[in-house]
Design a protein around this motif. Structure first.
Motif, PDB file in Angstrom:
ATOM      1  N   LEU A  87       0.446   6.338  -0.655  1.00 10.90           N
ATOM      2  CA  LEU A  87       0.011   5.377  -1.667  1.00 10.90           C
ATOM      3  C   LEU A  87       1.118   4.375  -1.978  1.00 10.90           C
ATOM      4  O   LEU A  87       0.835   3.208  -2.271  1.00 10.90           O
ATOM      5  CB  LEU A  87      -0.445   6.090  -2.935  1.00 10.90           C
ATOM      6  N   GLY A  88       2.370   4.808  -1.892  1.00  7.16           N
ATOM      7  CA  GLY A  88       3.486   3.868  -2.062  1.00  7.16           C
ATOM      8  C   GLY A  88       3.445   2.782  -1.007  1.00  7.16           C
ATOM      9  O   GLY A  88       3.692   1.605  -1.298  1.00  7.16           O
ATOM     10  N   VAL A  89       3.098   3.149   0.226  1.00 11.32           N
ATOM     11  CA  VAL A  89       2.938   2.164   1.304  1.00 11.32           C
ATOM     12  C   VAL A  89       1.798   1.209   0.966  1.00 11.32           C
ATOM     13  O   VAL A  89       1.925  -0.013   1.092  1.00 11.32           O
ATOM     14  CB  VAL A  89       2.667   2.876   2.655  1.00 11.32           C
ATOM     15  N   ALA A  90       0.671   1.762   0.513  1.00  9.13           N
ATOM     16  CA  ALA A  90      -0.489   0.942   0.171  1.00  9.13           C
ATOM     17  C   ALA A  90      -0.162  -0.027  -0.963  1.00  9.13           C
ATOM     18  O   ALA A  90      -0.526  -1.206  -0.908  1.00  9.13           O
ATOM     19  CB  ALA A  90      -1.672   1.838  -0.204  1.00  9.13           C
ATOM     20  N   ILE A  91       0.514   0.465  -1.970  1.00  6.93           N
ATOM     21  CA  ILE A  91       0.881  -0.388  -3.108  1.00  6.93           C
ATOM     22  C   ILE A  91       1.756  -1.547  -2.642  1.00  6.93           C
ATOM     23  O   ILE A  91       1.575  -2.696  -3.074  1.00  6.93           O
ATOM     24  CB  ILE A  91       1.579   0.446  -4.202  1.00  6.93           C
ATOM     25  N   ALA A  92       2.678  -1.276  -1.736  1.00  4.58           N
ATOM     26  CA  ALA A  92       3.572  -2.323  -1.236  1.00  4.58           C
ATOM     27  C   ALA A  92       2.799  -3.412  -0.493  1.00  4.58           C
ATOM     28  O   ALA A  92       3.221  -4.575  -0.481  1.00  4.58           O
ATOM     29  CB  ALA A  92       4.628  -1.704  -0.319  1.00  4.58           C
ATOM     30  N   LYS A  93       1.669  -3.059   0.107  1.00  7.96           N
ATOM     31  CA  LYS A  93       0.872  -4.046   0.856  1.00  7.96           C
ATOM     32  C   LYS A  93      -0.172  -4.739  -0.016  1.00  7.96           C
ATOM     33  O   LYS A  93      -0.849  -5.645   0.457  1.00  7.96           O
ATOM     34  CB  LYS A  93       0.168  -3.361   2.021  1.00  7.96           C
ATOM     35  N   GLY A  94      -0.319  -4.332  -1.261  1.00  8.37           N
ATOM     36  CA  GLY A  94      -1.402  -4.835  -2.088  1.00  8.37           C
ATOM     37  C   GLY A  94      -1.021  -5.904  -3.084  1.00  8.37           C
ATOM     38  O   GLY A  94      -1.676  -6.025  -4.125  1.00  8.37           O
ATOM     39  N   ALA A  95      -0.011  -6.696  -2.777  1.00  9.10           N
ATOM     40  CA  ALA A  95       0.483  -7.688  -3.752  1.00  9.10           C
ATOM     41  C   ALA A  95      -0.601  -8.647  -4.218  1.00  9.10           C
ATOM     42  O   ALA A  95      -0.569  -9.106  -5.358  1.00  9.10           O
ATOM     43  CB  ALA A  95       1.656  -8.461  -3.158  1.00  9.10           C
ATOM     44  N   GLU A  96      -1.573  -8.950  -3.363  1.00 11.18           N
ATOM     45  CA  GLU A  96      -2.624  -9.891  -3.783  1.00 11.18           C
ATOM     46  C   GLU A  96      -3.665  -9.235  -4.685  1.00 11.18           C
ATOM     47  O   GLU A  96      -4.578  -9.897  -5.172  1.00 11.18           O
ATOM     48  CB  GLU A  96      -3.288 -10.526  -2.557  1.00 11.18           C
TER      49      GLU A  96
END
Length: 192
Positions: free
Chosen positions: A41-50
């Motif tokens: 989820l940390g990886v996902a959060i890092a990719k979800g800036a938009e």
């Protein structure tokens, strides 16, 4: 500050309350998979800036996963009370309903993919399914918090509908596999 303790050098680790168990104990498989999911989820959060609201929601899920891990790492709930309850399940169900309303009705199987954040959420769903299988195996050997097991089940649904909602919001068309009883005959060529 010295980080290493050397207490696990012989293949054991401590649970809540200090009881030592082998590192290959099913309890640690569950807790380790909770940690893996949280890391993903940390990886996902890092990719979800938009998607800042989704990032915040996923951070909340990360905190929830610490509570799930706590409950599975607790051999004695009288000394260390469980932290996951029905309230959390209701909150997850509301989030699932909210996100599922944003995607079209299912008429076929969804192939994982789409927006990079949706891909990460589909992957989180598969980690969660593995976590659930391990957690069920755990329940055959140990007492457990039933609410934590239900949360794991809801989380896989949550990640699925959230991935679909992200693809809708990002205007990415989902790829599907029709519901069929027929034989699969691929029609593709492999070119150099």
């Amino acid at each position: 500050m010295q980080f290493y303790t050397r207490t696990g050098d012989k293949g054991t680790t401590a649970l809540m309350g200090g009881q030592r168990v082998p590192k290959d104990d099913i309890r640690l498989e569950v807790v380790g998979t909770v940690d893996e999911l949280n890391s993903w989820l940390g990886v996902a959060i890092a990719k979800g800036a938009e998607f800042p609201k989704i990032q915040q929601e996923l951070r909340t899920i990360q905190h929830l996963l610490f509570r799930v891990g706590h409950d599975f790492a607790t051999p004695d709930a009288t000394a260390y009370p469980y932290q996951v309850d029905k309230t959390i399940i209701h909150q997850l169900e509301k989030a699932i309903d909210r996100h599922s309303d944003k995607a079209p009705d299912l008429t076929s199987f969804i192939l994982p993919g789409g927006h990079p954040l949706a891909c990460d959420l589909h992957y989180a769903r598969t980690i969660t399914r593995r976590l659930e299988r391990l957690a069920v195996a755990f329940t055959h050997q140990y007492s457990y918090n039933e609410q934590a097991l239900i949360v794991i089940n809801r989380l896989s649904d949550y990640f699925f509908v959230l991935a679909r909602a992200i693809n809708v919001k990002a205007d990415v068309l989902e790829r599907t596999e029709p519901l069929s009883n027929g034989v699969f005959h691929p029609s593709f060529t492999l070119d150099d």
